[in-house]
Design a protein around this motif. Structure first.
Motif, mmCIF file in Angstrom:
data_model
loop_
_atom_site.group_PDB
_atom_site.id
_atom_site.type_symbol
_atom_site.label_atom_id
_atom_site.label_comp_id
_atom_site.label_asym_id
_atom_site.label_seq_id
_atom_site.Cartn_x
_atom_site.Cartn_y
_atom_site.Cartn_z
ATOM 1 N N HIS A 110 -77.245 -70.299 -13.791
ATOM 2 C CA HIS A 110 -76.219 -69.460 -13.187
ATOM 3 C C HIS A 110 -76.902 -68.275 -12.520
ATOM 4 N N HIS A 112 -76.902 -64.862 -12.897
ATOM 5 C CA HIS A 112 -77.103 -63.512 -13.438
ATOM 6 C C HIS A 112 -78.530 -63.028 -13.184
ATOM 7 N N HIS A 115 -81.793 -64.553 -14.422
ATOM 8 C CA HIS A 115 -82.022 -65.976 -14.099
ATOM 9 C C HIS A 115 -82.440 -66.148 -12.639
ATOM 10 N N HIS A 183 -69.127 -69.042 -18.532
ATOM 11 C CA HIS A 183 -69.962 -67.830 -18.541
ATOM 12 C C HIS A 183 -69.904 -67.208 -17.144
ATOM 13 N N ASP A 205 -76.867 -69.940 -20.446
ATOM 14 C CA ASP A 205 -76.337 -68.826 -21.225
ATOM 15 C C ASP A 205 -75.065 -69.204 -21.991
ATOM 16 N N HIS A 208 -76.268 -66.680 -26.170
ATOM 17 C CA HIS A 208 -77.377 -65.733 -26.030
ATOM 18 C C HIS A 208 -78.001 -65.408 -27.380
HETATM 19 ZN ZN LIG Z 1 -75.844 -64.886 -17.995
#
Ligand SMILES: [Zn+2]
Length: 266
Positions: A110, A112, A115, A183, A205, A208
């Motif tokens: 994803h 974020h 990442h 997420h 994720d 976590h």
């Molecule tokens: Zn994340």
């Protein structure tokens, strides 16, 4: 590493005569999975990681990994770590004789910040991305965020869209991406079937914190709670059906149990 392989093949007539210089971008015969350290996060208060208050005031350490999957048909990088990880990642890939430009495929669980940090290094790769995630990474708000520069160049990368629940990267079911939203709008997980290490599920994720899996805890900042719970079920079912080793990507005990790069999982 297609070009380099061709060059080395051209330099060695024996390779050409033996037929070893096929279209295969690397010399591998089976799938290998490598865990790469792409940074650490030290959280003084992990409250955001459970919407039931379970982690209120609790300090948590997280690892931020990148993964490299080497398949006879090409290399895939899965997740690209913190924005500070560019040199770390480049230096580690170098130990295998790889430069970021040699990597044929990129996919991110994803978008974020932890990442996408080094995603820009792979703008020459084919980006395999869920269309909802891609849309959220290039909407107006995302373009104004300080993280945008880290992956902005992916907008013009060759892309393959994950438009079905599963995406078979190399067409032989050995490396398969599964939609697991919640997420973020287009969060995904990755199942890798290796010879040496069996089946491995990289869960992005979903969880976590180690105990979030059994307790089915949902971070406060998730995009959609109901979808998150459905994705937990999907991952559990998939892991059970394939007898996969489940890796909670940010959990230090999961990462530290894996062979240290440049050793593949065995
Ligand atoms: Zn994340």
């Amino acid at each position: 590493m297609f070009v380099r392989h061709l060059l080395s093949a051209a330099a060695g007539a024996a390779l050409l005569l033996s037929g070893a210089a096929s279209a295969a971008p690397n010399a591998l015969k089976s799938v290998e999975l490598y865990a790469i350290d792409c940074g650490r996060l030290d959280l003084p208060n992990a409250d955001a990681f459970s919407d039931d208050g379970a982690y209120k005031g609790m300090a948590k350490k997280m690892v931020v990994p990148c993964y490299l999957i080497r398949h006879p048909k090409g290399d895939l990088v899965w997740d690209t770590g913190l924005p500070t990880s560019k040199q770390m990642l480049t230096d580690q890939l170098k130990q295998l004789g790889l430069a970021p430009a040699d990597v044929e495929y990129l996919s991110l669980s994803h978008g974020h910040f932890d990442h996408i940090g080094s995603a820009g290094l792979f703008a020459g790769a084919t980006w395999i991305v869920d269309p909802d995630e891609k849309a959220s990474l290039f909407n107006e708000a995302a373009r104004k965020s300080p993280q945008f520069a880290a992956y902005a160049s992916l907008e013009n990368a060759k892309a393959k869209l994950i438009e079905a629940p599963t995406f078979d990267v190399f067409g032989d079911k050995s490396v398969v991406i599964y939609q697991a939203p919640g997420h973020t709008p287009g969060h995904t997980v990755l199942l890798v079937r290796t010879k040496g290490a069996g089946n491995v599920l990289l869960t992005g994720d979903l969880w976590h914190v180690a105990e979030s899996r059994a307790a089915k805890r949902v971070p406060r900042f998730n995009f959609n709670r109901a979808q998150t719970l459905q994705s937990y079920e999907l991952a559990e079912k998939l892991a059970a059906e394939t007898k996969a080793k489940v890796i909670r990507q940010h959990v230090p005990e999961d990462f530290d149990a894996l062979p240290k790069f440049p050793m593949p999982l065995k």
